[in-house]
Design an enzyme around this catalytic site. Structure first.
Site, PDB file in Angstrom:
ATOM      1  N   LYS A 190       0.117   4.262  -0.132  1.00  0.00           N
ATOM      2  CA  LYS A 190      -0.499   5.415   0.550  1.00  0.00           C
ATOM      3  C   LYS A 190      -0.318   6.684  -0.295  1.00  0.00           C
ATOM      4  CE  LYS A 190      -0.214   3.030   4.921  1.00  0.00           C
ATOM      5  NZ  LYS A 190      -0.046   3.072   6.372  1.00  0.00           N
ATOM      6  N   GLY A 244       2.802   2.142  10.947  1.00  0.00           N
ATOM      7  CA  GLY A 244       3.728   3.262  10.804  1.00  0.00           C
ATOM      8  C   GLY A 244       4.451   3.637  12.081  1.00  0.00           C
ATOM      9  N   SER A 297       3.808  -2.286  10.326  1.00  0.00           N
ATOM     10  CA  SER A 297       5.259  -2.352  10.498  1.00  0.00           C
ATOM     11  C   SER A 297       5.864  -3.695  10.081  1.00  0.00           C
ATOM     12  CB  SER A 297       5.657  -1.988  11.936  1.00  0.00           C
ATOM     13  OG  SER A 297       5.234  -0.668  12.243  1.00  0.00           O
ATOM     14  N   HIS A 318      -9.433   0.926   5.295  1.00  0.00           N
ATOM     15  CA  HIS A 318      -8.120   1.125   5.923  1.00  0.00           C
ATOM     16  C   HIS A 318      -8.291   2.009   7.158  1.00  0.00           C
ATOM     17  CE1 HIS A 318      -4.007   2.343   6.606  1.00  0.00           C
ATOM     18  NE2 HIS A 318      -3.663   1.254   5.949  1.00  0.00           N
ATOM     19  N   ASN A 357       0.870  -1.175   0.000  1.00  0.00           N
ATOM     20  CA  ASN A 357       0.000   0.000   0.000  1.00  0.00           C
ATOM     21  C   ASN A 357       0.908   1.226   0.000  1.00  0.00           C
ATOM     22  OD1 ASN A 357      -1.739   2.085   0.558  1.00  0.00           O
ATOM     23  ND2 ASN A 357      -2.408   1.311   2.554  1.00  0.00           N
ATOM     24  N   GLU A 417      -6.693   4.418   8.187  1.00  0.00           N
ATOM     25  CA  GLU A 417      -6.570   5.860   7.927  1.00  0.00           C
ATOM     26  C   GLU A 417      -7.872   6.407   7.346  1.00  0.00           C
ATOM     27  OE1 GLU A 417      -2.927   5.348   5.756  1.00  0.00           O
ATOM     28  OE2 GLU A 417      -2.029   4.683   7.631  1.00  0.00           O
TER      29      GLU A 417
HETATM   30  P1  13P Z   1       3.210   0.280   7.782  1.00  0.00           P
HETATM   31  O1  13P Z   1       3.739  -0.974   7.127  1.00  0.00           O
HETATM   32  O2  13P Z   1       3.906   1.527   7.329  1.00  0.00           O
HETATM   33  O3  13P Z   1       3.111   0.139   9.265  1.00  0.00           O
HETATM   34  O4  13P Z   1       1.700   0.455   7.247  1.00  0.00           O
HETATM   35  C1  13P Z   1       0.831  -0.618   7.282  1.00  0.00           C
HETATM   36  C2  13P Z   1      -0.388  -0.263   6.540  1.00  0.00           C
HETATM   37  O5  13P Z   1      -1.161   0.573   6.956  1.00  0.00           O
HETATM   38  C3  13P Z   1      -0.615  -0.929   5.251  1.00  0.00           C
HETATM   39  O6  13P Z   1      -1.896  -0.681   4.778  1.00  0.00           O
END
Ligand code: 13P
Length: 250
Positions: free
Chosen positions: A12, A173, A213, A95, A10, A97
């Site tokens: 983002k 993250g 992560s 997601h 992803n 977010e």
């Molecule tokens: P990270 O791997 O940066 O923690 O993000 C995970 C994520 O939200 C994937 O959709």
């Protein structure tokens, strides 16, 4: 039953078209002998650039969201018809977010999910609890609600086009990964929720990715767990040097 591993990146809200093309070209080259199922989900403005690069390869093209309506007066939204036109095969929905920053609720996510299924997409439905929910002992209840409400009205025949991504919000993250044991426990629990809704065979077949992560250093331990069938990778998906070793874990 042996489920295939499914490793998804992803991206983002990162990358320009030139940067996205460079990463996609590198992934196509370095994953061409990869044994698992793969996906990249670039931002909307990058899809047209990445689509021809991954077309016909073992890397699927995903979008990070879609509108809940097919088309119409919805300023700033992106429709499933527009995504299909670009060659998108999979849509990530729910997601954390989207849920927590943009306040998408289960009903909206469910509407999007049913629309995406109706248009032939595979859907990665993201679920996961906040830190305070975990600390209050509510992780399972939150994941159950998000799964049940997210899949409301979805027929068992369509479940083969649903992937669940368990992404504990506190692990996204932050560099803090859920332990393989903690992640596996939630995955097993969610598989039980699917069994209650759709029966044992459907529960055994559904792919449940872990996200939060994931790095080259922890991918193999996570994937070794019985109920962890892949990864939804954020930060480490932005560089071929990190994503490829995750995608080729073990
Ligand atoms: P990270 O791997 O940066 O923690 O993000 C995970 C994520 O939200 C994937 O959709």
């Amino acid at each position: 039953m042996t489920r295939p591993y499914y490793i998804a990146g992803n991206w983002k809200m990162h990358k320009t078209r030139a940067e996205a093309a460079e990463l996609a070209v590198a992934l196509v080259d370095q994953l061409k002998d990869g044994k698992h199922k793969y996906l990249v989900a670039p931002g909307f403005t990058l899809l047209e650039t990445v689509a021809p690069i991954v077309k016909g390869t073992n890397i699927r093209l995903g979008a990070q969201n879609c509108a809940a309506e097919e088309q119409g007066a919805h300023t700033g939204e992106v429709s499933v018809l527009q995504l299909k036109d670009l060659g998108v095969q999979t849509v990530i929905l729910g997601h954390s977010e989207r849920r927590h920053i943009y306040k998408e609720d289960d009903a909206l996510i469910n509407k999007k999910l049913k629309l995406a299924l109706a248009h032939g997409f595979e859907v990665i439905l993201c679920i996961g609890e906040l830190l305070e929910e975990r600390e209050a002992g509510k992780a399972e209840a939150v994941c159950e609600t998000q799964t049940v409400k997210g899949l409301e009205g979805v027929a068992v025949a369509d479940l083969g086009r649903i992937v669940i991504a368990y992404e504990p919000v506190w692990a996204i993250g932050t560099g803090k990964t859920a332990t393989p044991e903690d992640a596996d426990a939630i995955h097993a629990f969610v598989r039980g929720v699917i069994a209650k809704l759709y029966g044992q065979a459907a529960a055994e077949a559904i792919i449940i990715q872990y996200g939060g992560s994931v790095k080259p250093e922890n991918a193999a331990q996570l994937m070794a767990k019985e109920n962890i069938d892949g990864a939804l990778v954020g930060g480490a998906a932005l560089k071929a040097g990190a994503f490829v070793p995750i995608a080729k874990f073990g």
